[in-house]
Design an enzyme around this catalytic site. Structure first.
Site, PDB file in Angstrom:
ATOM      1  N   TYR A   1     -73.693 113.639 108.402  1.00 41.03           N
ATOM      2  CA  TYR A   1     -74.053 112.700 109.471  1.00 41.03           C
ATOM      3  C   TYR A   1     -75.514 112.883 109.879  1.00 41.03           C
ATOM      4  CZ  TYR A   1     -73.562 110.496 114.138  1.00 41.03           C
ATOM      5  OH  TYR A   1     -73.690 109.719 115.263  1.00 41.03           O
TER       6      TYR A   1
ATOM      7  N   ASN B   1     -75.282  99.348 114.321  1.00 38.22           N
ATOM      8  CA  ASN B   1     -74.587 100.298 115.205  1.00 38.22           C
ATOM      9  C   ASN B   1     -73.367 100.947 114.563  1.00 38.22           C
ATOM     10  OD1 ASN B   1     -73.580 101.214 118.053  1.00 38.22           O
ATOM     11  ND2 ASN B   1     -71.908  99.976 117.200  1.00 38.22           N
TER      12      ASN B   1
ATOM     13  N   LYS C   1     -78.409 110.119 109.740  1.00 37.85           N
ATOM     14  CA  LYS C   1     -79.037 109.691 110.983  1.00 37.85           C
ATOM     15  C   LYS C   1     -80.532 109.986 110.988  1.00 37.85           C
ATOM     16  CE  LYS C   1     -75.763 107.727 113.265  1.00 37.85           C
ATOM     17  NZ  LYS C   1     -75.777 106.249 113.295  1.00 37.85           N
TER      18      LYS C   1
ATOM     19  N   VAL D   1     -70.185  97.057 106.743  1.00 38.58           N
ATOM     20  CA  VAL D   1     -71.650  96.892 106.713  1.00 38.58           C
ATOM     21  C   VAL D   1     -72.204  97.055 105.303  1.00 38.58           C
ATOM     22  CG1 VAL D   1     -72.267  97.363 109.109  1.00 38.58           C
ATOM     23  CG2 VAL D   1     -71.807  99.276 107.572  1.00 38.58           C
TER      24      VAL D   1
HETATM   25  P1  NAD Z   1     -67.176 104.153 117.796  1.00 39.81           P
HETATM   26  O1  NAD Z   1     -66.370 104.888 116.796  1.00 39.81           O
HETATM   27  O2  NAD Z   1     -66.628 103.971 119.163  1.00 39.81           O
HETATM   28  O3  NAD Z   1     -67.545 102.719 117.203  1.00 39.81           O
HETATM   29  C1  NAD Z   1     -67.997 102.564 115.898  1.00 39.81           C
HETATM   30  C2  NAD Z   1     -67.423 101.270 115.374  1.00 39.81           C
HETATM   31  O4  NAD Z   1     -67.928 101.082 114.038  1.00 39.81           O
HETATM   32  C3  NAD Z   1     -65.899 101.278 115.257  1.00 39.81           C
HETATM   33  O5  NAD Z   1     -65.354 100.182 115.960  1.00 39.81           O
HETATM   34  C4  NAD Z   1     -65.617 101.192 113.753  1.00 39.81           C
HETATM   35  O6  NAD Z   1     -64.466 100.418 113.437  1.00 39.81           O
HETATM   36  C5  NAD Z   1     -66.887 100.510 113.261  1.00 39.81           C
HETATM   37  N1  NAD Z   1     -67.123 100.768 111.845  1.00 39.81           N
HETATM   38  C6  NAD Z   1     -66.967 101.927 111.166  1.00 39.81           C
HETATM   39  N2  NAD Z   1     -67.280 101.775 109.873  1.00 39.81           N
HETATM   40  C7  NAD Z   1     -67.660 100.473 109.727  1.00 39.81           C
HETATM   41  C8  NAD Z   1     -68.121  99.709 108.622  1.00 39.81           C
HETATM   42  N3  NAD Z   1     -68.238 100.245 107.402  1.00 39.81           N
HETATM   43  N4  NAD Z   1     -68.439  98.413 108.825  1.00 39.81           N
HETATM   44  C9  NAD Z   1     -68.307  97.850 110.044  1.00 39.81           C
HETATM   45  N5  NAD Z   1     -67.866  98.524 111.126  1.00 39.81           N
HETATM   46  C10 NAD Z   1     -67.559  99.825 110.974  1.00 39.81           C
HETATM   47  O7  NAD Z   1     -68.596 104.862 117.820  1.00 39.81           O
HETATM   48  P2  NAD Z   1     -69.784 104.876 118.897  1.00 39.81           P
HETATM   49  O8  NAD Z   1     -69.779 106.183 119.527  1.00 39.81           O
HETATM   50  O9  NAD Z   1     -69.777 103.631 119.700  1.00 39.81           O
HETATM   51  O10 NAD Z   1     -71.038 104.905 117.927  1.00 39.81           O
HETATM   52  C11 NAD Z   1     -71.843 103.792 117.682  1.00 39.81           C
HETATM   53  C12 NAD Z   1     -73.082 104.258 116.932  1.00 39.81           C
HETATM   54  O11 NAD Z   1     -73.825 105.155 117.739  1.00 39.81           O
HETATM   55  C13 NAD Z   1     -72.772 104.999 115.638  1.00 39.81           C
HETATM   56  O12 NAD Z   1     -73.737 104.668 114.665  1.00 39.81           O
HETATM   57  C14 NAD Z   1     -72.918 106.445 116.034  1.00 39.81           C
HETATM   58  O13 NAD Z   1     -73.222 107.257 114.925  1.00 39.81           O
HETATM   59  C15 NAD Z   1     -74.044 106.362 117.022  1.00 39.81           C
HETATM   60  N6  NAD Z   1     -74.108 107.473 117.956  1.00 39.81           N
HETATM   61  C16 NAD Z   1     -73.205 107.590 118.954  1.00 39.81           C
HETATM   62  C17 NAD Z   1     -73.343 108.625 119.845  1.00 39.81           C
HETATM   63  C18 NAD Z   1     -72.442 108.760 120.999  1.00 39.81           C
HETATM   64  O14 NAD Z   1     -72.731 109.603 121.865  1.00 39.81           O
HETATM   65  N7  NAD Z   1     -71.394 107.989 121.090  1.00 39.81           N
HETATM   66  C19 NAD Z   1     -74.342 109.580 119.686  1.00 39.81           C
HETATM   67  C20 NAD Z   1     -75.232 109.438 118.661  1.00 39.81           C
HETATM   68  C21 NAD Z   1     -75.112 108.368 117.808  1.00 39.81           C
END
Ligand code: NAD
Length: 304
Positions: free
Chosen positions: A162, A97, A166, A74
């Site tokens: 983080y 995301n 965020k 990204v």
């Molecule tokens: P995840 O790790 O399952 O998926 C994240 C994806 O982002 C991965 O496939 C990874 O390869 C990709 N990624 C990482 N760095 C990247 C980059 N530089 N460029 C492109 N792709 C990249 O995570 P998730 O839990 O699905 O989280 C998705 C989003 O939601 C994130 O921003 C996370 O911070 C946020 N979030 C998730 C939760 C939760 O409960 N899962 C809670 C709060 C926030």
């Protein structure tokens, strides 16, 4: 009511796993053309692989949908948006995301863990959204999602890098909402909860199985639909079937005359008022404070 996205082009960053994968598959199943961006890195942002994005694109195509993969970070957002333009000729919806975690207490934080998290979350969102912005402005339509987190809203032990990033999503999103609205570019911020690899390190195991990304998808789907223009600059907590809105609350507070009588003692004497939320306001612009500043000049001197 079945919301559809026919004719729209959706870019989902970090769509190779977790929430991103669920968004990508959903929008493709409802008629959108989807760019599945994923670097294929580990949870800590290490390594790269085309496998994650390819698997999602393969699944979408098997299901009869339309999608292309993009494997850039990204931080190289222009190339992700270029993939949408060169394959589908437009970009309508951007779901920011992608994310990584480098959890460590503030005492033990090092520059690499700090900078890596800011680079993916803050700079990545800036670069990708800026690349889409000119298309959105030109076509007078755009829908943007920024992904925050409870850690960004409230703080969380061991996640200072983080949570700072965020929390930055909220400030950035509020400003994009204000700058974009006259071009019909609406920006909203979600704080999701879903049991996927990212949360495995910070949530109790018995909760994990009750949560799936599928319960976040419908909320994002509403926020980006072309006919839903009732939210802009909103912060929405979403997950496990729960949806709610977060907003700032400002206590009526203390108003002191700004002159030499405004001493620390005068402030301390009013501290109960600072904490009194009985007549709270819900500010959403920087201009809200100006009226208060004018009023303070007409007050009598403070009790020292
Ligand atoms: P995840 O790790 O399952 O998926 C994240 C994806 O982002 C991965 O496939 C990874 O390869 C990709 N990624 C990482 N760095 C990247 C980059 N530089 N460029 C492109 N792709 C990249 O995570 P998730 O839990 O699905 O989280 C998705 C989003 O939601 C994130 O921003 C996370 O911070 C946020 N979030 C998730 C939760 C939760 O409960 N899962 C809670 C709060 C926030």
């Amino acid at each position: 009511m079945s919301l559809r996205y026919d004719g729209l082009v959706v870019v989902v960053t970090g769509a190779g796993a977790g929430l991103g994968r669920a968004y990508a598959e959903f929008f493709a199943s409802r008629g959108a053309k989807v760019v599945v961006n994923d670097l294929g890195s580990s949870l800590q942002g290490k390594g790269i692989s085309v496998k994650a994005a390819d698997a999602v694109v393969g699944q979408i195509i098997t299901n009869g949908g339309i999608a292309v993969a993009n494997y850039d970070s990204v931080e190289n957002g222009k190339s992700i948006i270029d993939t949408a333009i060169s394959n589908f000729g437009r970009i309508d919806i951007l779901i920011n995301n992608a994310g990584i975690l480098r959890d460590v207490s503030f005492k033990n934080m090092n520059d690499d863990d700090w900078d890596s998290v800011q680079a993916v979350h803050m700079r990545g969102v800036y670069k990708t959204t800026q690349a889409a912005w000119s298309y959105f402005r030109q076509q007078k339509f755009g829908r943007i999602i920024l992904t925050s987190s409870a850690a960004g809203l409230y703080g969380n032990f061991g996640q200072c890098n983080y949570s700072a990033a965020k929390s930055g999503m909220v400030g950035l999103g509020e400003t994009l909402a204000k700058e974009g609205v006259k071009y019909n570019i609406l920006t909203n911020i979600i704080a999701p909860v879903a049991a996927i690899r990212m949360t495995a390190t910070v949530m109790p195991p018995d909760l994990l199985h009750q949560l799936t990304p599928d319960w976040v998808v419908p909320i994002v789907a509403v926020l980006v639909h072309p006919d839903t223009n009732f939210e802009n600059g909103s912060v929405i907590e979403a997950g496990a079937g729960h949806v709610s809105k977060i907003r700032w609350e400002r206590s009526a507070g203390a108003l002191l005359r700004s002159d030499e009588t405004l001493t620390p003692g005068a402030v301390l004497a009013k501290w109960t008022d600072v904490n009194d939320f009985s007549n709270a306001e819900y500010p959403n612009t920087t201009a809200d404070l100006v009226g208060l500043l004018k009023r303070s000049q007409s007050l009598p001197p403070n009790d020292p």
